[in-house]
Design an enzyme around this catalytic site. Sequence first.
Site, PDB file in Angstrom:
ATOM      1  N   VAL A 123       0.821  -1.210   0.000  1.00 52.62           N
ATOM      2  CA  VAL A 123       0.000   0.000   0.000  1.00 52.62           C
ATOM      3  C   VAL A 123       0.854   1.258   0.000  1.00 52.62           C
ATOM      4  O   VAL A 123       0.467   2.281  -0.596  1.00 52.62           O
ATOM      5  CB  VAL A 123      -0.997  -0.005   1.176  1.00 52.62           C
ATOM      6  CG1 VAL A 123      -0.316   0.265   2.507  1.00 52.62           C
ATOM      7  CG2 VAL A 123      -2.101   1.028   0.936  1.00 52.62           C
ATOM      8  N   GLY A 161      -5.093  -6.704   0.909  1.00 54.29           N
ATOM      9  CA  GLY A 161      -5.506  -5.901   2.056  1.00 54.29           C
ATOM     10  C   GLY A 161      -4.671  -4.642   2.147  1.00 54.29           C
ATOM     11  O   GLY A 161      -4.192  -4.113   1.140  1.00 54.29           O
ATOM     12  N   GLU A 162      -4.513  -4.124   3.359  1.00 52.21           N
ATOM     13  CA  GLU A 162      -3.694  -2.941   3.648  1.00 52.21           C
ATOM     14  C   GLU A 162      -4.314  -1.634   3.146  1.00 52.21           C
ATOM     15  O   GLU A 162      -3.806  -0.557   3.416  1.00 52.21           O
ATOM     16  CB  GLU A 162      -2.292  -3.056   3.033  1.00 52.21           C
ATOM     17  CG  GLU A 162      -1.501  -4.271   3.448  1.00 52.21           C
ATOM     18  CD  GLU A 162      -0.139  -4.337   2.775  1.00 52.21           C
ATOM     19  OE1 GLU A 162       0.217  -3.405   2.012  1.00 52.21           O
ATOM     20  OE2 GLU A 162       0.580  -5.326   3.016  1.00 52.21           O
ATOM     21  N   GLY A 163      -5.407  -1.693   2.382  1.00 53.57           N
ATOM     22  CA  GLY A 163      -5.935  -0.525   1.692  1.00 53.57           C
ATOM     23  C   GLY A 163      -5.464  -0.449   0.255  1.00 53.57           C
ATOM     24  O   GLY A 163      -5.762   0.512  -0.455  1.00 53.57           O
TER      25      GLY A 163
END
Length: 343
Positions: free
Chosen positions: A94, A314-316
């Site tokens: 990210v 994930g993570e944004g």
Amino acid sequence: MTYAIPALDERARSEAQERLDGLVKPLGALGRLEELAAWLCAAHGTVPPRPLDDVRVVVFAGDHGVSASGAVSAYPRELTASMVRVFLAGTSGVNVLARQVGARVRVLDVAVDADLDDVPEEVRAAKIRRGSGSIDVTDALEPGEAARAFAAGRRVADDEIGSGADLLIPGDMGIGNTTVASALVAAVLGLPADDVVGTGTGIDQAGRARKVAVIERARARAGERVSDPFELVTALGSACTAATAGFLVQAAVRGVPVVLDGVFPCAAALVAREIAPEAARWWLAGHRSTEPAQAFALKALGLDPILDLGLRLGEGSGAVQAVPVLRNARAVLTEMGRLADLA
């Protein structure tokens, strides 16, 4: 508690649609871009909408007791603490993707099962506890911790908005996140565990079967407590879930758009909607994850993902990649010529 959440400006949305219909193109020719442009106008209460210059990603990091045995993830839970340092070094997925769109990334230790004494105090200030209980045999949180984490998430949203954020993205980091998220989605929507469980970090079918069994035991243990959102998070969630839910609710209270990422933030969004139903009007879905639980959550929230790239990091990271699409939607409304002006 009730939350004063503003409505979107339907007058601005209608005005935006009228303007879009008059641009130098066939009606509806720009598809989803037109819908997003009108949504941004409704969110901002102005046509055209304001620029999305200041985008913030907040990664809520924490560990889950359900991951301690290694049965539900392809990676050891110690990786969560290591990843906090990777975020701070600016070398996570990210981080890299956020730089491409000029977004800033902040990571918070909400419930990492380690004492991260070597990281800045502002990262550790949000800590509620070390890890969480293994939801198949005990509650994830102690009484009162869900409310504390929810309040912490609200403060984080206020901090980001107060310092100028135009758009917020909740990120997540935690080995076992997809197990917890799937349990929450199944509980809120009344779905069988087998319907919502995916492969997470890349487990095989035997690992997936273990995740299904874990979630079935967890739901049986939680019983009827799932009808109250804070009890639900206490029994089956995590401090990070509650903090993310608080972040989402407070963004809506402040009238700032949020782009949701993968399965964990979407599970937290279901919880947030249980707490403040009107908050959902302020959220967009950045992308479609490969996790089945996210698809169920998005359908329940009435959200159509902007992107579908087969992501599961994930993570944004998926939501960040939707930012250029939103900026393009605004640019269309701002810069395209009008049919009425053609010679």
